[in-house]
Design an enzyme around this catalytic site. Structure first.
Site, short mmCIF file in Angstrom:
data_model
loop_
_atom_site.label_atom_id
_atom_site.label_comp_id
_atom_site.label_asym_id
_atom_site.label_seq_id
_atom_site.Cartn_x
_atom_site.Cartn_y
_atom_site.Cartn_z
N PHE A 152 43.04 33.77 41.09
CA PHE A 152 41.79 33.29 40.72
C PHE A 152 41.77 31.92 39.85
CE2 PHE A 152 42.92 34.93 36.25
CZ PHE A 152 42.38 33.94 35.64
N LYS A 176 43.69 35.21 52.32
CA LYS A 176 43.12 36.13 51.43
C LYS A 176 42.84 35.75 50.10
CE LYS A 176 43.74 39.20 48.68
NZ LYS A 176 42.70 38.77 47.51
N GLU A 179 39.61 37.90 45.12
CA GLU A 179 38.40 38.57 45.23
C GLU A 179 37.30 37.96 43.87
OE1 GLU A 179 41.14 39.76 44.19
OE2 GLU A 179 41.16 41.67 43.32
N SER A 229 50.25 37.03 39.40
CA SER A 229 50.97 37.43 38.31
C SER A 229 52.25 38.05 38.79
CB SER A 229 50.15 38.28 37.49
OG SER A 229 50.04 39.47 38.33
N CYS A 284 48.89 28.72 35.22
CA CYS A 284 50.58 29.00 35.24
C CYS A 284 51.56 27.99 34.71
CB CYS A 284 50.95 29.12 36.79
SG CYS A 284 51.20 27.73 37.74
N GLU A 386 52.67 36.96 28.98
CA GLU A 386 51.61 35.78 29.60
C GLU A 386 50.28 36.28 29.05
OE1 GLU A 386 50.78 35.36 33.78
OE2 GLU A 386 50.78 33.20 33.77
P1 NAD Z 1 46.96 38.62 40.22
O1 NAD Z 1 48.29 38.88 40.35
O2 NAD Z 1 45.94 39.74 39.50
O3 NAD Z 1 46.21 38.42 41.62
C1 NAD Z 1 46.57 37.64 42.61
C2 NAD Z 1 46.48 38.24 44.10
O4 NAD Z 1 47.12 39.31 44.20
C3 NAD Z 1 44.96 38.35 44.04
O5 NAD Z 1 44.51 37.88 45.50
C4 NAD Z 1 44.59 39.96 44.03
O6 NAD Z 1 43.68 40.36 44.92
C5 NAD Z 1 45.77 40.35 44.52
N1 NAD Z 1 46.30 41.63 43.63
C6 NAD Z 1 45.93 41.94 42.36
N2 NAD Z 1 46.61 43.14 42.00
C7 NAD Z 1 47.34 43.56 42.80
C8 NAD Z 1 48.19 44.65 43.04
N3 NAD Z 1 48.07 45.52 42.26
N4 NAD Z 1 48.63 45.06 44.49
C9 NAD Z 1 48.45 43.97 45.47
N5 NAD Z 1 47.72 42.84 45.20
C10 NAD Z 1 47.11 42.68 43.90
O7 NAD Z 1 46.81 36.85 39.54
P2 NAD Z 1 45.27 36.68 38.97
O8 NAD Z 1 45.07 37.32 37.87
O9 NAD Z 1 44.43 36.32 40.03
O10 NAD Z 1 46.11 35.07 38.64
C11 NAD Z 1 46.45 34.64 37.69
C12 NAD Z 1 48.15 34.82 37.75
O11 NAD Z 1 48.46 33.80 38.77
C13 NAD Z 1 48.84 34.49 36.24
O12 NAD Z 1 49.86 35.22 36.26
C14 NAD Z 1 49.43 32.95 36.73
O13 NAD Z 1 50.68 32.76 36.17
C15 NAD Z 1 49.61 33.26 38.13
N6 NAD Z 1 49.65 32.02 38.81
C16 NAD Z 1 50.98 31.49 39.14
C17 NAD Z 1 51.17 30.09 39.75
C18 NAD Z 1 52.60 29.69 40.01
O14 NAD Z 1 52.60 28.66 40.71
N7 NAD Z 1 53.38 30.31 39.73
C19 NAD Z 1 49.98 29.53 39.86
C20 NAD Z 1 48.67 29.86 39.63
C21 NAD Z 1 48.47 30.98 39.15
#
Ligand code: NAD
Length: 493
Positions: A152, A176, A179, A229, A284, A386
């Site tokens: 997000f 994708k 959401e 994450s 991140c 985090e």
């Molecule tokens: P998230 O892991 O909750 O969601 C990321 C994606 O995975 C979304 O599209 C979501 O729909 C999907 N998702 C969520 N839970 C899932 C599950 N249990 N099984 C399968 N798919 C699932 O992350 P977020 O809260 O949207 O974003 C924040 C995270 O992203 C932070 O941890 C941040 O550090 C990380 N991030 C990392 C980078 C990088 O380059 N390393 C860059 C941006 C963000």
């Protein structure tokens, strides 16, 4: 109040309503209102998107790289024309300030500009006469249908790490977005088709866990790019690789910023604030732990606390614009509050408690002021985990070696930062630190489009990162040809 519209999918170049029975709300975090709904697409719809991408693949892969690049050049023009509109969308669905939103769109456009160089980026290597009468060359070819799954926190930039490069290489794509923030991805896709992309080369679907699992296990997807994450990144990596796919999965982070006593205090405070509180800490690359070495804390903290008192927290979608905006949802706000409680319970000293912030002009917004703990330690959850909010924890160490050990013990490995005027210390830090992106007097060392975005350890699962040459390598595979031709002597005379 108008009923918020449900987001449409793009399958095969057509905008289609999903038949999904379940939707998730999309909020404007500045005032807590629901501005759209995201359908959690059915498995059959995800399959339709993959099939559309599969049908479009042969012709797109055969399209000369210069012609693919021409579409991307037109896309960069459209992105520039709609730059302000895209930044406003990011602000609206995510809550970034206009300056932060513009910066993130700019970083995304830079990836498209990079991808415009695809004719030379995809060039292989060749060598003549590697054995008697034998020449050898390598070429790069696309993989097929690739999928992108994004978080997000960067509604434009992170999707743009993926599809422009994948498409430039001759792949077709199923995207994708999170959401929580689907609106910017929709506009980016509309503009891509306006630039002349053939139908089916880019497809956009919506959803959460089920959609991700459907993509990771789909037999017609060759590669998956994921950012999110760490637990989900690991799950995506394990699931998709076990289904035969190439995967790059960037995860979460806990970035340490080490301050040596010789660092310039005013500059360091400015950089600490930008890193810890920029984008409300939802980055991140956010520095969320400051490691003050040998008295550096006493020089820097008083200036930092004074600066935080002046930081205006509030709405980002109207004027006057605030210096720091809301976090993305109320659920996320509650999670960050939980970490503040854990820090207090563990015995850290809370110098500024962002929970006390009040925003009378937008009382339903998801606000938290800049928060800072001192006397934190590496065992505390506020240092280990985090938080992804505007919370900075300060730990104190006696020397640089102990500071490096504290950073390297975190298990993550996205970024690490050192503030100093000592070149030898900087050199030692760069050599010994276990992180893929290092800042020396740079608070947010996020690489530009032509370098890889290089997380290590629990911050990345896979081999080839997004951006730069690694991005091209990820979305292509090499073919090495050895040729033997015998020749007659064609020379006359
Ligand atoms: P998230 O892991 O909750 O969601 C990321 C994606 O995975 C979304 O599209 C979501 O729909 C999907 N998702 C969520 N839970 C899932 C599950 N249990 N099984 C399968 N798919 C699932 O992350 P977020 O809260 O949207 O974003 C924040 C995270 O992203 C932070 O941890 C941040 O550090 C990380 N991030 C990392 C980078 C990088 O380059 N390393 C860059 C941006 C963000």
């Amino acid at each position: 109040m108008p009923v918020p519209a449900t987001c449409r999918m793009n399958i095969g170049g057509k905008w289609i309503e999903s038949v999904a029975s379940t939707t998730e709300p999309v909020f404007n975090p500045s005032d807590g209102s629901i501005i759209a709904r995201t359908p959690l697409c059915e498995a059959s719809e995800i399959d339709q998107a993959v099939q559309a991408a599969k049908r479009a693949y042969p012709a797109w892969a055969e399209t000369p790289a210069v012609d693919r690049a021409r579409i991307l050049f037109r896309y960069t023009h459209l992105l520039e024309q709609h730059f302000e509109e895209l930044a406003q969308l990011v602000t609206r669905e995510h809550g970034k300030t206009p300056v932060e939103a513009r910066g993130s769109v700019r970083r995304g456009i830079e990836v498209v500009e990079f991808a415009c160089g695809i004719p030379s980026l995809m060039m292989g290597e060749s060598a003549e006469q590697i054995a008697s009468g034998i020449d050898c060359d390598s070429i790069r070819q696309p993989l097929g249908v690739c999928a992108g799954i994004t978080p997000f926190n960067f509604p434009a930039m992170v999707p743009m790490w993926m599809y422009p490069v994948a498409i430039a290489c001759g792949n077709t794509f199923v995207m994708k977005p999170s959401e929580k923030v689907p609106l910017t991805a929709i506009r980016l896709t509309e503009l891509l088709y306006e630039a002349g992309l053939p139908d089916g080369v880019m497809n956009l679907i919506h959803g959460g866990v089920d959609a991700v699992n459907a993509l990771c296990t789909h037999p017609d997807i060759a590669a998956v790019s994921f950012v999110g994450s760490s637990p989900v990144a690991k799950h995506v990596y394990t699931t998709a690789t076990s289904h035969g796919k190439r995967v790059q999965a960037a995860g979460g982070a806990k970035n340490f910023m080490v301050i040596l006593p010789d660092a310039d205090p005013a500059y360091t405070v400015e950089a600490l604030i930008g890193s810890a509180y920029g984008c409300a800490g939802e980055r991140c690359m956010a520095g969320s732990v400051a490691v003050a070495v040998d008295g550096a804390g006493d020089r820097v903290l008083p200036i930092l606390l004074e600066a935080l008192d002046d930081m205006k927290v509030g709405p980002t979608d109207r004027s006057p614009v605030s210096a720091m905006g809301p976090v993305v949802t109320r659920g996320h706000l509650d999670k960050v509050h939980g970490y503040i409680e854990q820090g207090l319970a563990a015995g850290a000293t809370l110098y500024r408690d962002g929970r006390t912030v009040r925003v009378p002009e937008a009382p339903e917004g998801f606000y938290l002021g800049p928060t800072i703990f001192d006397d934190a330690s590496t065992e505390m959850s506020i240092v280990r985990e985090e938080i992804f909010g505007p919370v900075l924890s300060v730990i104190r160490t006696g020397d640089l070696g102990a500071a490096i050990d504290a950073c390297n013990g975190s298990g993550f490995g996205n970024a690490a930062v050192l503030f100093t005027n000592d070149g030898g210390a900087a050199r030692e830090f760069r050599h010994r630190i276990s992180a893929g992106m290092v800042g020396i007097n740079v608070g947010v060392p996020a690489p530009m489009a032509f370098f890889p975005f290089s997380g290590w350890n629990n911050s990345f699962f896979g081999d080839l990162h997004v951006q730069g040459k690694e991005g091209i390598q990820f979305y292509t595979r090499q073919k090495v040809t050895m040729s033997r031709w015998s020749w007659k002597d064609h020379s006359r005379g």
